[in-house]
Write a protein that holds these residues in place. Sequence first.
Motif, PDB file in Angstrom:
ATOM      1  N   THR A  14      -2.594   3.884  -5.482  1.00 44.22           N
ATOM      2  CA  THR A  14      -2.904   3.549  -4.098  1.00 44.22           C
ATOM      3  C   THR A  14      -2.117   2.326  -3.612  1.00 44.22           C
ATOM      4  O   THR A  14      -1.828   2.213  -2.417  1.00 44.22           O
ATOM      5  CB  THR A  14      -4.403   3.261  -3.942  1.00 44.22           C
ATOM      6  OG1 THR A  14      -4.756   2.155  -4.785  1.00 44.22           O
ATOM      7  CG2 THR A  14      -5.226   4.478  -4.332  1.00 44.22           C
ATOM      8  N   ASN A  48       8.096  -3.713   4.910  1.00 43.48           N
ATOM      9  CA  ASN A  48       8.449  -3.326   3.545  1.00 43.48           C
ATOM     10  C   ASN A  48       9.224  -4.466   2.874  1.00 43.48           C
ATOM     11  O   ASN A  48       9.958  -5.211   3.540  1.00 43.48           O
ATOM     12  CB  ASN A  48       9.302  -2.053   3.587  1.00 43.48           C
ATOM     13  CG  ASN A  48       9.533  -1.487   2.194  1.00 43.48           C
ATOM     14  OD1 ASN A  48      10.341  -1.991   1.447  1.00 43.48           O
ATOM     15  ND2 ASN A  48       8.814  -0.418   1.870  1.00 43.48           N
ATOM     16  N   GLU A  61       0.844  -1.184   0.000  1.00 43.68           N
ATOM     17  CA  GLU A  61       0.000   0.000   0.000  1.00 43.68           C
ATOM     18  C   GLU A  61       0.886   1.243   0.000  1.00 43.68           C
ATOM     19  O   GLU A  61       1.880   1.305   0.721  1.00 43.68           O
ATOM     20  CB  GLU A  61      -0.907   0.001   1.233  1.00 43.68           C
ATOM     21  CG  GLU A  61      -1.876   1.166   1.265  1.00 43.68           C
ATOM     22  CD  GLU A  61      -2.768   1.140   2.503  1.00 43.68           C
ATOM     23  OE1 GLU A  61      -3.736   1.920   2.549  1.00 43.68           O
ATOM     24  OE2 GLU A  61      -2.476   0.345   3.428  1.00 43.68           O
ATOM     25  N   VAL A  62       0.519   2.190  -0.886  1.00 39.58           N
ATOM     26  CA  VAL A  62       1.250   3.460  -0.919  1.00 39.58           C
ATOM     27  C   VAL A  62       0.736   4.298   0.245  1.00 39.58           C
ATOM     28  O   VAL A  62      -0.345   4.860   0.188  1.00 39.58           O
ATOM     29  CB  VAL A  62       1.042   4.192  -2.258  1.00 39.58           C
ATOM     30  CG1 VAL A  62       1.760   5.549  -2.235  1.00 39.58           C
ATOM     31  CG2 VAL A  62       1.522   3.340  -3.415  1.00 39.58           C
ATOM     32  N   ARG A  63       1.488   4.362   1.325  1.00 42.81           N
ATOM     33  CA  ARG A  63       1.040   5.056   2.534  1.00 42.81           C
ATOM     34  C   ARG A  63       2.220   5.858   3.071  1.00 42.81           C
ATOM     35  O   ARG A  63       3.079   5.323   3.765  1.00 42.81           O
ATOM     36  CB  ARG A  63       0.566   4.042   3.577  1.00 42.81           C
ATOM     37  CG  ARG A  63      -0.078   4.659   4.819  1.00 42.81           C
ATOM     38  CD  ARG A  63      -0.279   3.621   5.894  1.00 42.81           C
ATOM     39  NE  ARG A  63      -1.042   2.462   5.435  1.00 42.81           N
ATOM     40  CZ  ARG A  63      -1.057   1.287   6.067  1.00 42.81           C
ATOM     41  NH1 ARG A  63      -0.345   1.127   7.175  1.00 42.81           N
ATOM     42  NH2 ARG A  63      -1.782   0.285   5.610  1.00 42.81           N
ATOM     43  N   GLY A  64       2.281   7.083   2.663  1.00 42.73           N
ATOM     44  CA  GLY A  64       3.366   7.936   3.117  1.00 42.73           C
ATOM     45  C   GLY A  64       4.737   7.488   2.659  1.00 42.73           C
ATOM     46  O   GLY A  64       5.735   7.781   3.311  1.00 42.73           O
ATOM     47  N   GLY A  65       4.764   6.714   1.585  1.00 48.20           N
ATOM     48  CA  GLY A  65       6.043   6.257   1.046  1.00 48.20           C
ATOM     49  C   GLY A  65       6.604   5.047   1.745  1.00 48.20           C
ATOM     50  O   GLY A  65       7.673   4.554   1.373  1.00 48.20           O
ATOM     51  N   ALA A  66       5.921   4.488   2.745  1.00 50.25           N
ATOM     52  CA  ALA A  66       6.459   3.336   3.482  1.00 50.25           C
ATOM     53  C   ALA A  66       6.228   2.023   2.753  1.00 50.25           C
ATOM     54  O   ALA A  66       6.970   1.058   2.929  1.00 50.25           O
ATOM     55  CB  ALA A  66       5.826   3.277   4.867  1.00 50.25           C
ATOM     56  N   HIS A  67       5.151   1.954   1.965  1.00 54.64           N
ATOM     57  CA  HIS A  67       4.810   0.772   1.166  1.00 54.64           C
ATOM     58  C   HIS A  67       4.782  -0.501   2.013  1.00 54.64           C
ATOM     59  O   HIS A  67       5.486  -1.464   1.743  1.00 54.64           O
ATOM     60  CB  HIS A  67       5.790   0.602  -0.007  1.00 54.64           C
ATOM     61  CG  HIS A  67       5.650   1.655  -1.053  1.00 54.64           C
ATOM     62  ND1 HIS A  67       4.763   1.549  -2.106  1.00 54.64           N
ATOM     63  CD2 HIS A  67       6.291   2.840  -1.218  1.00 54.64           C
ATOM     64  CE1 HIS A  67       4.861   2.627  -2.871  1.00 54.64           C
ATOM     65  NE2 HIS A  67       5.782   3.439  -2.347  1.00 54.64           N
TER      66      HIS A  67
END
Length: 380
Positions: A121, A63, A33-39
């Motif tokens: 997303t 990650n 999931e693309v979430r603040g760049g943490a993936h």
Amino acid sequence: MTDTAHQAVPAALAQTTLASAFSESPTPMVLTEVRGGAHPIVWANAAFLALTGYAWHELEGRNCRMLQGPLTDRETVARISAAVAEGRSFEAELVNYRKDGTSFWNGMTLSPVRDATGAVTHYYSAQADMTGKHSLEVAMTLANIDLERRVSEQTADLRATLEQKTALLHEVDHRVKNNLQVISSLMLLKARRTPEGEARDALNGMAERIGALSTVHRMLYSAGDVTRFDLREFADDFLGDLVAGLDGERTAVSAAIDSVAVSAAMAAPLALMLHELATNAVRHAFPDNRAGRVSITARRRDGALHMLIEDDGVGLAAAIPNPAGFGRSLVEMVVRQLRGTIAWSETTPGTRVEISVPLDAISLREAADTTAEELPQWAK
């Protein structure tokens, strides 16, 4: 059933079907999931768990960088990060690590998943264990290196053997040349001490023939390639000596001979043939101080050597008989040895001899065998 009916599948059913298919697929798959760049990892199928050795609870929320290790190519990792930051697809192969620390080559495809507005997303990735392929490539590379080494060694051995063989052939030609020169000198010495007549003429004739063979071996010895013989070089040498002993105002000799490279096995027979035809023409075509000309041509055409020797002398029928001579028999024997054809004809005036010899006519073994079989005919 219409296309509309095919398309009218409830969205919930479609999502359930796709999720089930991905979960049961033998291809390792993972979704981040693309979430603040943490993936963080939000889903992985059983094949992905089997490939990496992790349980789901050990992967969830982490990650995919956890799969990297000492041999993971940093440049490839940077290219993956750039593709993800730009929201584009990417394919790569790089070294990853399982839970137990063992490495494997991971062939992955990354694909962005967008929402209705087009925003990325999630990232979906399909994996493939490429370790076998890379192991095969390494094995093939090592095999090629070993093969190249072996070929290089064998080439060096063959080159050394060829150099030794070439040196040996040079030495053989040198010694044969020297021996032939000694024999020719002895025969000339004997001829000078023999009363004039058939015996002296025969000794002189044989000495000249041996001299022609000596010239062949001298040229093979001095040439860079001992397996090839240039007919024009021999003709220039031989005809130069022949013309030097003639009265240029009475007898003219012209030659047009191609630079034809023939095998070393054909050198001696061709030299004998050319010597015999040229010397017979200048000596017997113009009796009683008759003036005349002799022309010699040799051309390469259609894989064969075509020779033409013409004179405007008295002709075959009017020539003075020589019971002890065997020049014509020698020429015909050589042409047979070379698997060629010969045609003698009278012209007005003079004699014309046409010869055609295939340039691949004879090998070294055939030359020795054929000459041995034909030798009794030389005296006929």
